[in-house]
Design an enzyme around this catalytic site. Structure first.
Site, PDB file in Angstrom:
ATOM      1  CB  CYS A  52      -0.850  -8.559 -17.827  1.00 37.19           C
ATOM      2  SG  CYS A  52      -1.142 -10.137 -17.025  1.00 37.19           S
ATOM      3  CG  HIS A  98      -2.160  -0.859   0.971  1.00 39.23           C
ATOM      4  ND1 HIS A  98      -2.868  -1.450   1.972  1.00 39.23           N
ATOM      5  CD2 HIS A  98      -2.784  -1.223  -0.184  1.00 39.23           C
ATOM      6  CE1 HIS A  98      -3.874  -2.133   1.455  1.00 39.23           C
ATOM      7  NE2 HIS A  98      -3.844  -2.006   0.158  1.00 39.23           N
TER       8      HIS A  98
END
Length: 560
Positions: free
Chosen positions: A485, A186
């Site tokens: 990806c 985060h």
């Protein structure tokens, strides 16, 4: 002067006095007991957890954006029924409220850390909820950092919880530096959203003395204490030149000799569209749909899902949007499904397509919602399944997509068996997409949450590049495109290597797109091929990176 090295996760140069977050959470005594009124003690514990949850939600509402989503999810941890029940059980046995919360969260923490993946990265968030609740019960100040300062400071910590950073801005913080964390922590996510330079996984960072003027290079991953004026000027000049070079490259991704390389964005939902469009994404290469399903008591209905998919499709009229079906189970359990049997190694458990096969009703609703959204959009929808290991699984998924009326079905290559037998998979689906993070984890038998094993997760590992080459070659036997990806595509030099290996498209976090576009535009396909050969011939990740860069002079031109 001290120079430390970590992982740059948010580009740019930040300079300011170090604010070293040294909050040490109190550990309630193992002998702590309550006075005998278990009901009153349970009420105290529940009130403390609710106060923490409400505070996190309030901070999220003030912060808005991605920070709000993260803090709302953290508040749900404080209200988790399983944790509350475990706290009550401990209190009923005589344990004091603070110690009961500490122990209950500790047991859950071990489970998350062992799970790895999405939940493994939430350990810091869980610790923060625990520490805040214990602080409330013991009447101590909650953890926190200054939200105002005479000049922007460099925030240094072992790790940072979302609540520490959500209310900060570029006017307050010049950069983030943490000893722990990774590119998907985060701290990294919020730093990129704020546009603040950040370096994580930087050993020794908290040894920097508070107040020390510190230079942070979020591109190169360097942290320098007490830099000279000339060093700061050089770093800023290099950053300015880099930015000018990036801005000069516009339009669709392509090599200098005109070979198209579609540059796509990885997103978690509609909230990420603004950044993708701002940075020139040509479409979406990975739509992580699990964020629609996690942290909720019931599965999202077809209409709710359709709306979320429709918004993304409409943002790229005529463009390509690749949606990954639900990637949950094991390390990302779903509250609305029956509890799975305990798995000794969740990373190798029933997850991804395995969970979809066990609960086809969940996937069928998702495919129906995708088909309805696609029927109302001009975007080219492609749907892929995660964690596919065999051609039989790939064929099952392709048949399910066809039955739902979806025109293009693909699979992710995340486990070595899929890379080794890519030709078999390519024979039954329309495209392949390499997920380099998980592919490295399984190829090197190295949990990506363990800091001690970070080197094995370097995407420059020649063994990983060999697997990429095998997958591309296998897909090519059937003329099936194979893209990447994984966030390996976000490294401009490695992006060139991937193109040299024959990768058809590159998808990454939106802020990385300009640098990759600029570097590709400065190199021919032949240079990319030579760089790829040199990297695969090397014996280590470090040697591979150095060998490849020798064939990519445009990197030096952009100061990358």
């Amino acid at each position: 002067m001290t120079t430390l090295t970590g992982v740059g996760v948010s580009p740019g140069i930040g300079v300011g006095p170090a604010y070293v977050l040294s909050y040490e959470a109190a550990v309630p005594s193992p002998e702590a007991r309550h006075g005998g009124d278990a009901a009153a003690e349970r009420a105290r514990a529940e009130a403390a957890l609710e106060r923490v949850a409400a505070d996190l939600e309030e901070r999220g509402a003030r912060a808005g954006g991605e920070a709000r989503d993260i803090l709302d999810a953290q508040a749900m941890m404080a209200r988790d029924p399983g944790l509350t029940a475990e706290v009550a059980r401990l209190v009923d046995g005589g344990t004091g409220a603070a110690r009961a919360i500490y122990e209950a969260f500790g047991r859950y923490r071990e489970a998350l850390a062992g799970a790895g993946g999405y939940l493994g990265e939430r350990v810091a968030d869980l610790d923060d909820v625990r520490d805040r609740a214990v602080a409330v019960l013991e009447g101590r100040p909650l953890p926190g950092v200054p939200v105002r300062a005479a000049e922007p400071y460099v925030l240094v910590a072992r790790d940072l919880a979302p609540a520490d950073t959500a209310l900060l801005s570029r006017d307050v913080v010049a950069a983030f530096v943490t000893e722990q964390g990774g590119p998907t922590s985060h701290t990294a996510i919020l730093a990129r959203a704020m546009g603040v330079p950040a370096v994580v996984a930087c050993p020794g960072a908290t040894s920097i003395a508070a107040g020390t003027r510190t230079l942070v290079d979020g591109t190169g991953g360097l942290v320098r204490a007490e830099p000279s004026g000339s060093e700061v000027a050089e770093a800023r000049a290099a950053a300015a030149a880099r930015q000018a070079g990036l801005a000069a490259a516009t339009g669709p991704g392509a090599t200098s000799d005109g070979r198209p390389v579609p540059l796509l964005a990885n997103i978690g939902g509609p909230r990420d569209l603004a950044a993708a469009l701002e940075h020139g994404a040509e479409g979406v290469g990975l739509y992580r749909t699990e964020f629609l399903f996690l942290d909720r008591a019931s599965a999202p209905g077809e209409e709710e899902q359709e709306a979320a998919y429709q918004e993304v499709l409409d943002a790229f009229p005529g463009g390509r949007v690749v949606v990954r079906t639900l990637d949950a189970g094991a390390d990302k359990p779903l509250a609305f499904l029956p509890p799975q049997a305990e798995e000794p190694n969740p990373a190798l458990g029933e997850r991804g397509i395995r969970l979809s096969r066990a609960h086809p009703e969940i996937m069928n609703v998702q495919l129906a919602a995708l088909a309805r959204a696609a029927s109302r959009s001009s975007a080219r929808l492609q749907v892929m399944a995660p964690m596919v290991a065999t051609a039989e699984e790939a064929a099952w998924f392709a048949a399910a997509c066809a039955e739902a009326g979806l025109p293009s079905a693909g699979v992710m290559v995340e486990v070595p068996s899929a890379a080794l037998r890519a030709a078999d998979l390519a024979a039954v689906v329309d495209f392949l997409s390499l997920g380099t993070n998980d592919l490295a984890q399984y190829a090197f038998a190295a949990d990506r949450q363990l800091g001690a094993l970070t080197a094995l997760h370097d995407p420059w590992q020649p063994g990983l590049l060999d697997l990429v080459a095998l997958a591309v070659e296998g897909a090519g036997e059937h003329g099936t495109p194979c893209g990447v990806c994984g966030e390996a595509a976000a490294d401009p030099a490695l992006a060139c290597v991937l193109v040299g290996l024959g990768v058809a498209s590159l998808s990454m976090s939106a802020p990385a797109l300009p640098a990759v576009r600029a570097v590709l535009s400065r190199h021919s396909r032949e240079q990319c091929v030579l760089a790829a050969r040199a990297a695969r011939a090397a014996a280590s990740a470090t040697e591979a990176r150095t060998a490849a860069r020798a064939h990519l002079p445009g990197l030096a031109e952009l100061a990358l």
